[in-house]
Motif scaffolding. Structure first.
Motif, PDB file in Angstrom:
ATOM      1  N   GLN A 275       0.822  -1.211   0.000  1.00 17.12           N
ATOM      2  CA  GLN A 275       0.000   0.000   0.000  1.00 17.12           C
ATOM      3  C   GLN A 275       0.861   1.269   0.000  1.00 17.12           C
ATOM      4  O   GLN A 275       0.327   2.373   0.032  1.00 17.12           O
ATOM      5  CB  GLN A 275      -0.905   0.009   1.229  1.00 17.12           C
ATOM      6  CG  GLN A 275      -1.926  -1.102   1.245  1.00 17.12           C
ATOM      7  CD  GLN A 275      -2.669  -1.129   2.569  1.00 17.12           C
ATOM      8  OE1 GLN A 275      -3.241  -0.137   2.973  1.00 17.12           O
ATOM      9  NE2 GLN A 275      -2.653  -2.269   3.239  1.00 17.12           N
ATOM     10  N   GLY A 276       2.192   1.082  -0.007  1.00 18.50           N
ATOM     11  CA  GLY A 276       3.086   2.237  -0.005  1.00 18.50           C
ATOM     12  C   GLY A 276       3.285   2.856   1.361  1.00 18.50           C
ATOM     13  O   GLY A 276       3.730   3.993   1.479  1.00 18.50           O
ATOM     14  N   ILE A 277       2.961   2.097   2.413  1.00 22.59           N
ATOM     15  CA  ILE A 277       3.107   2.594   3.783  1.00 22.59           C
ATOM     16  C   ILE A 277       4.442   2.109   4.341  1.00 22.59           C
ATOM     17  O   ILE A 277       4.659   0.894   4.466  1.00 22.59           O
ATOM     18  CB  ILE A 277       1.954   2.093   4.681  1.00 22.59           C
ATOM     19  CG1 ILE A 277       0.608   2.523   4.105  1.00 22.59           C
ATOM     20  CG2 ILE A 277       2.142   2.582   6.114  1.00 22.59           C
ATOM     21  CD1 ILE A 277      -0.587   1.850   4.768  1.00 22.59           C
ATOM     22  N   PRO A 278       5.350   3.023   4.667  1.00 20.87           N
ATOM     23  CA  PRO A 278       6.637   2.598   5.231  1.00 20.87           C
ATOM     24  C   PRO A 278       6.457   1.878   6.569  1.00 20.87           C
ATOM     25  O   PRO A 278       5.573   2.222   7.358  1.00 20.87           O
ATOM     26  CB  PRO A 278       7.401   3.912   5.431  1.00 20.87           C
ATOM     27  CG  PRO A 278       6.717   4.902   4.539  1.00 20.87           C
ATOM     28  CD  PRO A 278       5.272   4.468   4.484  1.00 20.87           C
ATOM     29  N   LEU A 279       7.299   0.887   6.799  1.00 19.62           N
ATOM     30  CA  LEU A 279       7.253   0.160   8.065  1.00 19.62           C
ATOM     31  C   LEU A 279       7.849   1.010   9.182  1.00 19.62           C
ATOM     32  O   LEU A 279       8.741   1.818   8.960  1.00 19.62           O
ATOM     33  CB  LEU A 279       8.036  -1.152   7.952  1.00 19.62           C
ATOM     34  CG  LEU A 279       7.536  -2.171   6.941  1.00 19.62           C
ATOM     35  CD1 LEU A 279       8.409  -3.408   6.961  1.00 19.62           C
ATOM     36  CD2 LEU A 279       6.078  -2.535   7.192  1.00 19.62           C
ATOM     37  N   GLU A 280       7.355   0.783  10.372  1.00 16.59           N
ATOM     38  CA  GLU A 280       7.885   1.427  11.575  1.00 16.59           C
ATOM     39  C   GLU A 280       8.756   0.407  12.303  1.00 16.59           C
ATOM     40  O   GLU A 280       8.698  -0.795  12.018  1.00 16.59           O
ATOM     41  CB  GLU A 280       6.722   1.864  12.460  1.00 16.59           C
ATOM     42  CG  GLU A 280       5.703   2.657  11.668  1.00 16.59           C
ATOM     43  CD  GLU A 280       5.249   3.902  12.363  1.00 16.59           C
ATOM     44  OE1 GLU A 280       5.631   4.109  13.522  1.00 16.59           O
ATOM     45  OE2 GLU A 280       4.526   4.666  11.729  1.00 16.59           O
ATOM     46  N   ASP A 281       9.525   0.884  13.265  1.00 14.30           N
ATOM     47  CA  ASP A 281      10.386  -0.031  14.024  1.00 14.30           C
ATOM     48  C   ASP A 281       9.579  -1.135  14.692  1.00 14.30           C
ATOM     49  O   ASP A 281      10.030  -2.274  14.778  1.00 14.30           O
ATOM     50  CB  ASP A 281      11.203   0.738  15.067  1.00 14.30           C
ATOM     51  CG  ASP A 281      12.373   1.478  14.440  1.00 14.30           C
ATOM     52  OD1 ASP A 281      12.647   1.281  13.234  1.00 14.30           O
ATOM     53  OD2 ASP A 281      13.025   2.261  15.161  1.00 14.30           O
ATOM     54  N   SER A 282       8.376  -0.812  15.163  1.00 11.29           N
ATOM     55  CA  SER A 282       7.540  -1.830  15.808  1.00 11.29           C
ATOM     56  C   SER A 282       7.128  -2.921  14.818  1.00 11.29           C
ATOM     57  O   SER A 282       6.930  -4.073  15.208  1.00 11.29           O
ATOM     58  CB  SER A 282       6.305  -1.195  16.453  1.00 11.29           C
ATOM     59  OG  SER A 282       5.538  -0.523  15.471  1.00 11.29           O
ATOM     60  N   ASP A 283       7.012  -2.577  13.534  1.00 10.83           N
ATOM     61  CA  ASP A 283       6.717  -3.565  12.496  1.00 10.83           C
ATOM     62  C   ASP A 283       7.945  -4.429  12.227  1.00 10.83           C
ATOM     63  O   ASP A 283       7.831  -5.623  11.951  1.00 10.83           O
ATOM     64  CB  ASP A 283       6.342  -2.884  11.168  1.00 10.83           C
ATOM     65  CG  ASP A 283       5.106  -2.018  11.262  1.00 10.83           C
ATOM     66  OD1 ASP A 283       4.106  -2.470  11.850  1.00 10.83           O
ATOM     67  OD2 ASP A 283       5.149  -0.885  10.745  1.00 10.83           O
ATOM     68  N   ARG A 284       9.095  -3.800  12.275  1.00  4.86           N
ATOM     69  CA  ARG A 284      10.333  -4.485  11.901  1.00  4.86           C
ATOM     70  C   ARG A 284      10.870  -5.409  12.988  1.00  4.86           C
ATOM     71  O   ARG A 284      11.566  -6.365  12.671  1.00  4.86           O
ATOM     72  CB  ARG A 284      11.411  -3.460  11.542  1.00  4.86           C
ATOM     73  CG  ARG A 284      11.158  -2.754  10.236  1.00  4.86           C
ATOM     74  CD  ARG A 284      12.356  -1.880   9.866  1.00  4.86           C
ATOM     75  NE  ARG A 284      12.107  -1.152   8.653  1.00  4.86           N
ATOM     76  CZ  ARG A 284      11.714   0.114   8.603  1.00  4.86           C
ATOM     77  NH1 ARG A 284      11.535   0.801   9.707  1.00  4.86           N
ATOM     78  NH2 ARG A 284      11.506   0.700   7.437  1.00  4.86           N
TER      79      ARG A 284
END
Length: 171
Positions: free
Chosen positions: A45-54
């Protein structure tokens, strides 16, 4: 030994990793395969990941590295590892983890990303990756302007040189 090919999307981490795997006879692991469906959906969707996602993604890769090290085996990973804190998590206390930073210009990266429309990482996200990137100080830096064979040869020589400095040789 563990070799981690790092850099932003479009640097050719997976391609170089597969070629290096063939040259060295080591198993190749693509970090993209460790992403959750939620992460992949965000990126599509073009939404950058955040640290919590990573974090869970990085922990899953680290667990795989630990398993390989425990077997006293070798492995090659393609992983963006954009921040120093990510690299520290992936490194753990394993001195046998070698970092290779694949570096390219914005124009090279943009074009490569345009040439792979099926990939979940959209070209519009390139700038966010470049903004997040903390250039590693402890990695071999290889310019992606070189041809693939030159890149693979440089990395293989670097890994061999590292192995010569450590107990045991590359298998």
């Amino acid at each position: 030994m563990i070799c981690i090919l790092m850099g932003v999307s479009g640097t050719g981490k997976s391609t170089i990793g597969k070629l290096l795997s063939q040259k060295l006879g080591w198993k190749f692991y693509d970090a993209d395969d460790f992403h959750s469906e939620a992460n992949i959906s965000k990126m599509k969707q073009g939404i950058p990941l955040e640290d919590s996602d990573r974090l869970p993604w990085l922990q899953a890769i680290r667990a795989k590295i630990e398993a390989i090290v425990a077997r006293q085996d070798n492995g090659i990973f393609a992983c963006s590892a954009l921040k120093q804190s990510y690299r520290e998590l992936l490194q753990g206390n394993d001195p046998q983890v070698a970092w290779i930073y694949l570096k390219g210009s914005y124009q090279q990266l943009w074009q490569r990303m345009q040439d792979r429309p099926e990939h979940f990482m959209k070209p519009e996200m390139l700038q966010s990756q470049l903004d997040t990137l903390e250039i590693p100080q402890d990695a071999l830096t290889v310019d992606i302007a070189l041809n693939q064979a030159e890149i693979v040869d440089r990395i293989a020589k670097y890994l061999q040189d590292l192995a010569d400095l450590k107990p045991g040789k590359l298998r």
